[in-house]
Structure formats: structure tokens, C-alpha cells
Design a protein around this motif. Structure first.
Motif, short mmCIF file in Angstrom:
data_model
loop_
_atom_site.label_atom_id
_atom_site.label_comp_id
_atom_site.label_asym_id
_atom_site.label_seq_id
_atom_site.Cartn_x
_atom_site.Cartn_y
_atom_site.Cartn_z
N GLU A 1 -21.39 9.67 -41.58
CA GLU A 1 -20.21 9.20 -42.30
C GLU A 1 -19.95 10.01 -43.56
O GLU A 1 -18.82 10.21 -43.96
CB GLU A 1 -20.40 7.72 -42.67
CG GLU A 1 -20.13 6.76 -41.54
CD GLU A 1 -18.66 6.70 -41.15
OE1 GLU A 1 -17.80 6.78 -42.04
OE2 GLU A 1 -18.38 6.62 -39.94
N GLU A 2 -21.01 10.49 -44.20
CA GLU A 2 -20.84 11.24 -45.44
C GLU A 2 -20.33 12.65 -45.21
O GLU A 2 -19.85 13.30 -46.14
CB GLU A 2 -22.18 11.29 -46.20
CG GLU A 2 -22.65 9.94 -46.71
CD GLU A 2 -21.66 9.34 -47.70
OE1 GLU A 2 -21.15 10.09 -48.56
OE2 GLU A 2 -21.38 8.13 -47.61
N GLN A 3 -20.45 13.16 -43.97
CA GLN A 3 -20.03 14.53 -43.69
C GLN A 3 -18.99 14.61 -42.57
O GLN A 3 -18.69 15.69 -42.10
CB GLN A 3 -21.26 15.37 -43.30
CG GLN A 3 -22.28 15.52 -44.41
CD GLN A 3 -23.49 16.33 -43.97
OE1 GLN A 3 -23.96 16.22 -42.85
NE2 GLN A 3 -24.00 17.16 -44.86
N LEU A 4 -18.42 13.49 -42.17
CA LEU A 4 -17.47 13.47 -41.06
C LEU A 4 -16.15 14.11 -41.50
O LEU A 4 -15.59 13.76 -42.53
CB LEU A 4 -17.22 12.02 -40.63
CG LEU A 4 -16.54 11.82 -39.27
CD1 LEU A 4 -17.40 12.38 -38.15
CD2 LEU A 4 -16.27 10.34 -39.04
N VAL A 5 -15.65 15.04 -40.68
CA VAL A 5 -14.40 15.73 -41.00
C VAL A 5 -13.23 14.96 -40.40
O VAL A 5 -13.39 13.99 -39.67
CB VAL A 5 -14.43 17.18 -40.47
CG1 VAL A 5 -15.51 17.99 -41.18
CG2 VAL A 5 -14.65 17.21 -38.96
N PHE B 1 -22.66 21.22 -35.97
CA PHE B 1 -23.38 21.64 -37.17
C PHE B 1 -23.35 20.61 -38.31
O PHE B 1 -24.08 20.78 -39.28
CB PHE B 1 -22.82 22.98 -37.67
CG PHE B 1 -23.10 24.11 -36.74
CD1 PHE B 1 -24.35 24.68 -36.66
CD2 PHE B 1 -22.11 24.59 -35.90
CE1 PHE B 1 -24.62 25.72 -35.80
CE2 PHE B 1 -22.36 25.64 -35.03
CZ PHE B 1 -23.62 26.20 -34.97
N LEU B 2 -22.50 19.58 -38.20
CA LEU B 2 -22.51 18.52 -39.20
C LEU B 2 -22.86 17.16 -38.61
O LEU B 2 -23.36 16.28 -39.31
CB LEU B 2 -21.13 18.42 -39.89
CG LEU B 2 -20.78 19.52 -40.89
CD1 LEU B 2 -19.41 19.25 -41.48
CD2 LEU B 2 -21.82 19.62 -42.00
N GLY B 3 -22.58 16.95 -37.33
CA GLY B 3 -22.86 15.68 -36.70
C GLY B 3 -21.81 14.63 -37.04
O GLY B 3 -20.71 14.94 -37.51
N ILE C 1 -22.49 25.27 -41.49
CA ILE C 1 -21.18 25.38 -40.84
C ILE C 1 -20.36 26.50 -41.48
O ILE C 1 -19.55 27.14 -40.80
CB ILE C 1 -20.44 24.03 -40.88
CG1 ILE C 1 -19.29 24.05 -39.87
CG2 ILE C 1 -19.95 23.70 -42.28
CD1 ILE C 1 -18.64 22.70 -39.67
N TRP C 2 -20.56 26.78 -42.77
CA TRP C 2 -19.87 27.92 -43.37
C TRP C 2 -20.30 29.22 -42.70
O TRP C 2 -19.47 30.06 -42.35
CB TRP C 2 -20.18 28.01 -44.87
CG TRP C 2 -19.62 26.87 -45.68
CD1 TRP C 2 -18.62 26.01 -45.32
CD2 TRP C 2 -20.08 26.46 -46.98
NE1 TRP C 2 -18.41 25.08 -46.31
CE2 TRP C 2 -19.28 25.33 -47.35
CE3 TRP C 2 -21.04 26.91 -47.86
CZ2 TRP C 2 -19.44 24.68 -48.57
CZ3 TRP C 2 -21.21 26.26 -49.08
CH2 TRP C 2 -20.42 25.17 -49.42
N LEU C 3 -21.60 29.38 -42.52
CA LEU C 3 -22.11 30.59 -41.88
C LEU C 3 -21.66 30.68 -40.42
O LEU C 3 -21.36 31.77 -39.92
CB LEU C 3 -23.64 30.63 -41.97
CG LEU C 3 -24.23 30.73 -43.38
CD1 LEU C 3 -25.76 30.69 -43.33
CD2 LEU C 3 -23.76 32.01 -44.06
N ALA C 4 -21.61 29.54 -39.74
CA ALA C 4 -21.18 29.54 -38.34
C ALA C 4 -19.73 29.98 -38.21
O ALA C 4 -19.39 30.85 -37.40
CB ALA C 4 -21.38 28.15 -37.73
N GLY D 1 -29.86 23.16 -40.99
CA GLY D 1 -29.16 22.42 -39.94
C GLY D 1 -28.47 21.19 -40.51
O GLY D 1 -28.96 20.57 -41.46
N LYS D 2 -27.33 20.81 -39.92
CA LYS D 2 -26.56 19.64 -40.36
C LYS D 2 -26.22 19.71 -41.84
O LYS D 2 -26.39 18.75 -42.60
CB LYS D 2 -27.31 18.35 -40.05
CG LYS D 2 -27.71 18.18 -38.60
CD LYS D 2 -26.51 18.08 -37.69
CE LYS D 2 -26.94 17.86 -36.23
NZ LYS D 2 -25.78 17.81 -35.31
#
Length: 378
Positions: free
Chosen positions: A321-325, A316-318, A241-244, A235-236
Motif C-alpha cells: 500500500e505504501e508503494q502502490l502506483v 519491482f515494487l509489489g 525500479i529506477w534502474l530497471a 529488491g522492492k
């Protein structure tokens, strides 16, 4: 020439006009965002992008230097300065009261209550003269109606790319989008070949299930899927998110590729089998090269969908800040900087430039793949 369906030249003109209208409808907003992102923020706030090449009118409020800084000249105490403070512009009128901000033409003299006078030149230079030495540290307000030449700048992009964290979000979006486009294509190509050219029990039922999944809203599976990911420990994360995206994109990918592959000449497949080629060799050496238009069509769809996605990325990422798209970053800019249009337009153009390049690079394959998949099948 007239035909059963009507006048052919008239129909041709109607098609051309419709295409031109759709192109303009798609192009004008993009052009507007680009022009706005390069304009000076003050001009952008008061005029539309279509006026970018013409002089713009702006009302500004300047404050003269403090009275205690006045210097004596010819028996009067004088303050001098420029209302534009070096930013440039041409004054058209000025005033000393908010009720009449354009009461005086440039080079006219406005009289104040204490006998002082104010004069503003066309280039913005002002002169405030007092009959006797003034006191105080609060300068006289001067209202100016100015005509400014068009100003363009790259400062908006510098602020976005280096100060707003968009560079990190750009990398995160690429990290999500590229695997989420490649993985479904790899899986769907194998599945499509099996459904198109391999005989096995339940093939028709499996194909019907895939077609049915096309109409299932992905929102139904978000929460159950996230709970499953949390239980297995992905999760997160980018893997989650690739699998989703792979799962959400597979039904359309399999449907498009299967229809295209089923329309390929049967004689080529049968000749390869007669020569002793295995299904894997047929798939790798014959089917894949011939199916490139269909593969490119889905790649465009999946890339654009994943690049512009906000919902799946948020789930799936929330909002880390390190994973924000990119879409998440733009949402935050819109929430905290609703009036900073120069930041929003620059951010938006940075976000759409990659999908635009991908679309124009592969758009010829899009039409070929979609048309072939829509009229052929078996």
C-alpha cells in the motif's frame, strides 16, 4: 493541379480527413471519461456519457412510510411522502406491482386489494390512503418511471482523491516516473555523442548491439533482474525500479539521440575542435542545445511509458500500500468495484491528466525529433 502521384488537392483532403479521424479516435474516449467522471452515479449507471446534457429516464422502486405511521384525514388514514427522497426528478408513470411498473399515469389513483389507494404526482409526492387504521411496519412498494434532469457533481473526485488512497498512489507514480525519465536521458546523451562523433574500436559493433536490444522483450529479464536485486538488497524499492526503467529505456534513447546527433552539421564540430574545445565542452555547449528536440521526444516516450506501466511496477515494487502506483490502484478499484463506474472514470481521468498535459506541452518537439532522427544518420 495533377502530378505524377495524382491529384494534389485530393491527396491533401485525404490527409486532412485521416488526421481528423485519428484526432477524433483519440479525443472522444478521453472526453467520454471526463464527462462520465462528473456525472451523478445513478444517471451514469443507466445512460451513456453522450446523453449527459439531456434528461434521462430511470425506473426506481420506492417504499412508502410504514402503515402504522398513517394519520387520520377526513375519515381516512393517510401516508404522505416523496418517492425521490429529495434527489429531484419528474415522475412519468407509476405502478404498485413489479409486473406492471408503469400501469398508471401520474395523478391517477391506483387501488390496492384492501381498499387502499395510491396516488403519485409529477413531482414525486405520493399519497397512500387506507379506509381504516392500518397496522404493520412495512410500507407499500411504489414503482416509478421518472425523467430526471442532468446532474453533475464533483463528489466522484472527492471520493477518489480523499477516500480511495489515490493521492498516495499519485505521489508514488511521480516518484517513479520523474527519475526513471531523467536518468536514462542523462546516460543516453553521453553514449549517443560517443557513438556519433568519437572514434574508438568496436563502435559499429556496439551500435549494432544497441539496435538489437530494441527488439528484445523486457519480460525475459524481469525475473533474473529481480533475483539480482534481492541479492544486492534493492529488491522492492524505488532504486530498483529506477534502474530497471533506465535499463529498459536506454536502447531506444541511445538510438534516437545518436541518429539525431550524427545528423548535426559536421562543420560546427570541426570548428569547435580547431578552436581547442574538448569533447565534453562540445557536448555540453553545442550538442546538447541543438539536440533538445530529440531529448524532448524521448522524454515524452519514456514519461508516458513509465507513467502507464503496471507490469514493471508490480514486479519491482509489489502491491504494498505504501508503494502502490496509480495503475495498481486502478486495478484494485476495478477488481473490487466493478460496478462503481463513477469511481473508475474519476480514477482513470486523474491517472491520464498528467500524461495529457505533458504530451501537449512538448508535442511540437516530438515530431521534430523523430523526423530528424529517422532521415539523418551516419
Amino acid at each position: 493541379m495533377s502530378t505524377v502521384v495524382g491529384n494534389r488537392p485530393a491527396l491533401t483532403w485525404a490527409v486532412h480527413l485521416a488526421v481528423l479521424f485519428l484526432v477524433a479516435l483519440w479525443t472522444l474516449p478521453t472526453l467520454g471519461i471526463l464527462v462520465s467522471s462528473l456525472r451523478d452515479k445513478d444517471q451514469l449507471a443507466v445512460s451513456g456519457w453522450w446523453t449527459a446534457l439531456t434528461a434521462s429516464e430511470r425506473n426506481i422502486v420506492a417504499r412508502a412510510a410504514p402503515p402504522d405511521e398513517a394519520e387520520e384525514e377526513d375519515g381516512r388514514w393517510v401516508l404522505k411522502g416523496n418517492v425521490f427522497e429529495g434527489s429531484g426528478g419528474k415522475a412519468a408513470a407509476f405502478g404498485v406491482s413489479s409486473r406492471e411498473p408503469s400501469a398508471f399515469a401520474v395523478d391517477e389513483t391506483a387501488e390496492l386489494r384492501d381498499g387502499a389507494t395510491v396516488t403519485v404526482a409529477a413531482n414525486g409526492d405520493y399519497v397512500v390512503a387506507y379506509p381504516q387504521k392500518p397496522e404493520g411496519n412495512r410500507g407499500q412498494r411504489i414503482f416509478v418511471s421518472s425523467v430526471e434532469p442532468p446532474r453533475f457533481t464533483t463528489e466522484n473526485y472527492e471520493n477518489v482523491l480523499f477516500s480511495e488512497g489515490l493521492g498516495k498512489s499519485f505521489i508514488n507514480t511521480m516518484t517513479v516516473t520523474i527519475p526513471a525519465t531523467v536518468i536514462p536521458i542523462l546516460i543516453a546523451a553521453y553514449a549517443a555523442y560517443a557513438l556519433a562523433w568519437m572514434e574508438f574500436p568496436g563502435r559499429a559493433l556496439l551500435l549494432a548491439t544497441i539496435v538489437g536490444l530494441l527488439v528484445v522483450p523486457l519480460q525475459m529479464s524481469l525475473i533474473p533482474l529481480l533475483r539480482l536485486y534481492n541479492e544486492v538488497g534493492i529488491g522492492k524499492s524505488f532504486i530498483g525500479i529506477w534502474l530497471a526503467h533506465t535499463g529498459f529505456g536506454l536502447p531506444l534513447a541511445i538510438y534516437l539521440l545518436r541518429n539525431y546527433m550524427a545528423g548535426l552539421p559536421r562543420e560546427i564540430i570541426e570548428s569547435a575542435k580547431v578552436d581547442g574545445a574538448s569533447d565534453f565542452e562540445i557536448f555540453r555547449k553545442i550538442i546538447l542545445p541543438l539536440s533538445f528536440p530529440a531529448l524532448a521526444s524521448f522524454a515524452i516516450f519514456q514519461f508516458l511509458w513509465t507513467w502507464n506501466d503496471l507490469l514493471v511496477a508490480t514486479v519491482f515494487l509489489g502491491n504494498n500500500e505504501e508503494q502502490l502506483v496509480l495503475t495498481g490502484r486502478l486495478r484494485e478499484l476495478l477488481g473490487s468495484r466493478g460496478g462503481n463506474w463513477e469511481i473508475l472514470t474519476a480514477s482513470a481521468f486523474v491517472a491520464i491528466i498528467v500524461p495529457i498535459l505533458v504530451f501537449f506541452a512538448m508535442q511540437r518537439y516530438l515530431v521534430r525529433g523523430l523526423l530528424a532522427g529517422s532521415v539523418k544518420g551516419g
